[in-house]
Design a protein around this motif. Structure first.
Motif, PDB file in Angstrom:
ATOM      1  N   PHE A  97       4.564   5.062 -11.770  1.00 12.30           N
ATOM      2  CA  PHE A  97       5.311   4.260 -12.737  1.00 12.30           C
ATOM      3  C   PHE A  97       4.558   4.068 -14.050  1.00 12.30           C
ATOM      4  CE2 PHE A  97       7.456   3.409  -8.893  1.00 12.30           C
ATOM      5  CZ  PHE A  97       8.756   3.115  -9.250  1.00 12.30           C
ATOM      6  N   GLN A  98       3.352   4.608 -14.134  1.00 14.18           N
ATOM      7  CA  GLN A  98       2.549   4.385 -15.336  1.00 14.18           C
ATOM      8  C   GLN A  98       2.051   5.709 -15.893  1.00 14.18           C
ATOM      9  OE1 GLN A  98      -0.450   1.733 -13.766  1.00 14.18           O
ATOM     10  NE2 GLN A  98       0.709  -0.051 -14.413  1.00 14.18           N
ATOM     11  N   LYS A  99       2.996   6.568 -16.232  1.00 13.73           N
ATOM     12  CA  LYS A  99       2.598   7.909 -16.676  1.00 13.73           C
ATOM     13  C   LYS A  99       2.083   7.927 -18.112  1.00 13.73           C
ATOM     14  CE  LYS A  99       5.066  10.456 -13.269  1.00 13.73           C
ATOM     15  NZ  LYS A  99       6.302  10.962 -12.817  1.00 13.73           N
ATOM     16  N   GLU A 100       2.411   6.909 -18.875  1.00 13.46           N
ATOM     17  CA  GLU A 100       2.038   6.916 -20.291  1.00 13.46           C
ATOM     18  C   GLU A 100       0.736   6.155 -20.567  1.00 13.46           C
ATOM     19  OE1 GLU A 100       3.800   8.818 -22.250  1.00 13.46           O
ATOM     20  OE2 GLU A 100       5.169   9.209 -20.596  1.00 13.46           O
ATOM     21  N   ILE A 134      10.706   4.322   1.015  1.00 16.46           N
ATOM     22  CA  ILE A 134      10.137   4.821  -0.230  1.00 16.46           C
ATOM     23  C   ILE A 134       8.682   4.359  -0.305  1.00 16.46           C
ATOM     24  CG2 ILE A 134      10.797   2.874  -1.760  1.00 16.46           C
ATOM     25  CD1 ILE A 134      11.652   5.426  -3.663  1.00 16.46           C
ATOM     26  N   SER A 135       7.829   5.230  -0.766  1.00 14.73           N
ATOM     27  CA  SER A 135       6.415   4.889  -0.889  1.00 14.73           C
ATOM     28  C   SER A 135       5.916   5.460  -2.208  1.00 14.73           C
ATOM     29  CB  SER A 135       5.632   5.487   0.287  1.00 14.73           C
ATOM     30  OG  SER A 135       4.309   5.024   0.272  1.00 14.73           O
ATOM     31  N   PHE A 136       5.274   4.631  -3.010  1.00 15.47           N
ATOM     32  CA  PHE A 136       4.847   5.115  -4.325  1.00 15.47           C
ATOM     33  C   PHE A 136       3.546   4.439  -4.738  1.00 15.47           C
ATOM     34  CE2 PHE A 136       8.005   1.794  -4.640  1.00 15.47           C
ATOM     35  CZ  PHE A 136       7.378   0.840  -5.427  1.00 15.47           C
ATOM     36  N   THR A 137       2.864   5.091  -5.660  1.00 13.54           N
ATOM     37  CA  THR A 137       1.632   4.508  -6.197  1.00 13.54           C
ATOM     38  C   THR A 137       1.951   3.944  -7.575  1.00 13.54           C
ATOM     39  OG1 THR A 137       0.970   6.482  -7.386  1.00 13.54           O
ATOM     40  CG2 THR A 137       0.271   6.325  -5.098  1.00 13.54           C
ATOM     41  N   ARG A 138       0.998   3.177  -8.093  1.00 13.44           N
ATOM     42  CA  ARG A 138       1.226   2.638  -9.432  1.00 13.44           C
ATOM     43  C   ARG A 138       1.284   3.767 -10.461  1.00 13.44           C
ATOM     44  NH1 ARG A 138      -4.313   1.989  -9.906  1.00 13.44           N
ATOM     45  NH2 ARG A 138      -4.611   0.005  -8.871  1.00 13.44           N
ATOM     46  N   ALA A 185      -3.496   2.342  -4.635  1.00  8.95           N
ATOM     47  CA  ALA A 185      -2.689   1.124  -4.604  1.00  8.95           C
ATOM     48  C   ALA A 185      -1.232   1.493  -4.853  1.00  8.95           C
ATOM     49  CB  ALA A 185      -3.177   0.169  -5.678  1.00  8.95           C
ATOM     50  N   GLY A 186      -0.357   0.833  -4.163  1.00  5.68           N
ATOM     51  CA  GLY A 186       1.058   1.141  -4.325  1.00  5.68           C
ATOM     52  C   GLY A 186       1.914   0.238  -3.463  1.00  5.68           C
ATOM     53  N   LEU A 187       3.089   0.659  -3.183  1.00  5.45           N
ATOM     54  CA  LEU A 187       4.015  -0.141  -2.390  1.00  5.45           C
ATOM     55  C   LEU A 187       4.850   0.781  -1.502  1.00  5.45           C
ATOM     56  CD1 LEU A 187       4.643  -3.274  -2.498  1.00  5.45           C
ATOM     57  CD2 LEU A 187       6.730  -2.629  -3.683  1.00  5.45           C
ATOM     58  N   THR A 188       5.140   0.306  -0.313  1.00  4.31           N
ATOM     59  CA  THR A 188       5.992   1.067   0.605  1.00  4.31           C
ATOM     60  C   THR A 188       7.083   0.138   1.114  1.00  4.31           C
ATOM     61  OG1 THR A 188       4.148   2.480   1.274  1.00  4.31           O
ATOM     62  CG2 THR A 188       6.019   2.379   2.778  1.00  4.31           C
ATOM     63  N   SER A 229       0.846  -1.190   0.000  1.00  2.00           N
ATOM     64  CA  SER A 229       0.000   0.000   0.000  1.00  2.00           C
ATOM     65  C   SER A 229       0.884   1.243   0.000  1.00  2.00           C
ATOM     66  CB  SER A 229      -0.901   0.004   1.235  1.00  2.00           C
ATOM     67  OG  SER A 229      -1.701   1.156   1.242  1.00  2.00           O
ATOM     68  N   TYR A 230       0.262   2.326  -0.413  1.00  2.00           N
ATOM     69  CA  TYR A 230       0.944   3.617  -0.453  1.00  2.00           C
ATOM     70  C   TYR A 230       0.680   4.354   0.852  1.00  2.00           C
ATOM     71  CZ  TYR A 230       1.405   8.522  -2.016  1.00  2.00           C
ATOM     72  OH  TYR A 230       1.720   9.851  -2.150  1.00  2.00           O
TER      73      TYR A 230
END
Lengths: 136, 211
Positions: A87-90, A80-84, A110-113, A52-53
């Motif tokens: 990484f999916q700007k395009e 580090i904490s980020f959302t999907r 949704a994301g990862l920490t 989770s973010y």
């Protein structure tokens, strides 16, 4: 000689403990429980991976609590904490819309920490589509 | 991170409308050793002739909030009165042994570490008092660090206008484009606080942002 060094290094890495917290469990924790969990795991020299973010305010609360806990044995964390989305700007419109709806109905991005004790991890960086952990 | 869009602009306009005559609380935030105090000193020296704090290569040199009140900055016939607030560098770790590397004795290093942790807590608490923030980043380093993301995310969540100041552009390793492409939704101004390079450009951007 080189082999011995490699074996020693690999033995050292064998002791690395990763604690995984699934999304469903994490979102049911209160703010204090989340912070306590991260502090406990990192104080026990484990890297915690959360599915989770952490939103910016949670990140700020975590940093504040980490600072309050620093002593001669615990020097803080690398995280580090980020959302999907990071990484999916395009993505095309439909994918973005689907992601927005998933976030809306789950009540959370949704994301990862990844949080690890500063005694183990020297640095965590995003560059920009890779996560790089530099170990001590 | 979502775009700094309508909501931020609305909050900024709302504040500007109702607090036009008030002094603007201009905070300087960033990780350690990004050049926050150097920048605060440069701004303060330009308009008051006095410095704000001590600059050093030792991390966490600034361990308390430092303020310079009633700084009047001018640009193209306009005036802006600011309370300049220099904050301790935000970090997720503080190890007293890092100070020992700078030949500071163990006891003093431990004391510095304690003060640094309190300084970080204080800096985070002060976020709520800010009306505009200069988020200082070291242009020679990868900007996609958690500290930078946490600072920007918290400012965005509070609707506080932010200008990214890419400092140290006078250095060979500086890469302004890397910061611009990492944070395309923000205004990024490349400066050298030490050399005074493009400080005029920063003043112009401050006026554009808050007025």
């Amino acid at each position: 000689m080189k082999n011995t060094k490699r074996i020693k290094k690999s033995r050292k890495m064998d002791k690395l403990a990763l604690h995984f917290v699934p999304f469903d469990r994490f979102i049911n924790l209160s703010g204090d429980e989340k912070t306590s969990l991260i502090l406990k795991q990192t104080r026990d020299n484990r890297i915690i991976i959360i599915e989770s973010y952490l939103d910016p305010k949670e990140q700020a609360v975590l940093i504040t609590n980490v600072m309050s806990n620093i002593d001669s044995k615990y020097s803080g964390v690398e995280m580090i904490s980020f959302t999907r989305h990071d990484f999916q700007k395009e993505n095309d419109f439909m994918t973005r819309l689907r992601n927005i709806l998933i976030d809306f109905f789950s009540g959370r991005k949704a994301g990862l920490t990844i949080v690890g004790p500063a005694s183990l991890i020297k640095k965590i960086e995003r560059d920009p589509e890779m996560i790089m952990l530099s170990m001590k | 991170m979502s775009k700094q869009g309508f909501f931020s602009r609305f909050v900024s306009l709302f504040r500007a409308f109702f607090k036009k005559k008030k002094k603007l609380a201009l905070g300087i935030y960033g990780p350690t050793n990004a050049g926050k105090t150097t920048l605060a000193n440069k701004i303060s020296m330009d308009w008051t002739g006095e410095e704000v704090g001590i600059v050093s290569n030792v991390p966490h040199e600034t361990r308390q909030i430092q303020k310079k009140e009633n700084v009047i900055i001018k640009q193209d016939g306009k005036e802006l009165t600011i309370n300049l607030i220099d904050t301790p560098g935000i970090a997720t770790k503080v190890d007293y042994e890092d100070f020992i590397k700078f030949k500071i004795n163990k006891k003093e290093s431990q004391q510095r570490a304690r003060e640094a942790t309190q300084g970080i807590i204080e800096a985070i608490k002060w976020l709520d008092n800010m009306e505009c923030v200069l988020a200082v980043m070291d242009a020679t380093k990868n900007p996609l660090t958690q500290v930078n993301l946490t600072i920007l995310g918290n400012l965005e969540a509070r609707g506080i206008p932010v200008i990214i100041v890419a400092n140290k552009v006078d250095l060979k390793k500086a890469n302004l484009k890397r910061i611009e492409s990492a944070f395309p939704q923000y205004k990024v101004v490349g400066v050298s606080a030490r050399e005074g390079k493009n400080i005029e450009g920063l003043y112009k951007t401050i006026f554009e942002t808050v007025l």
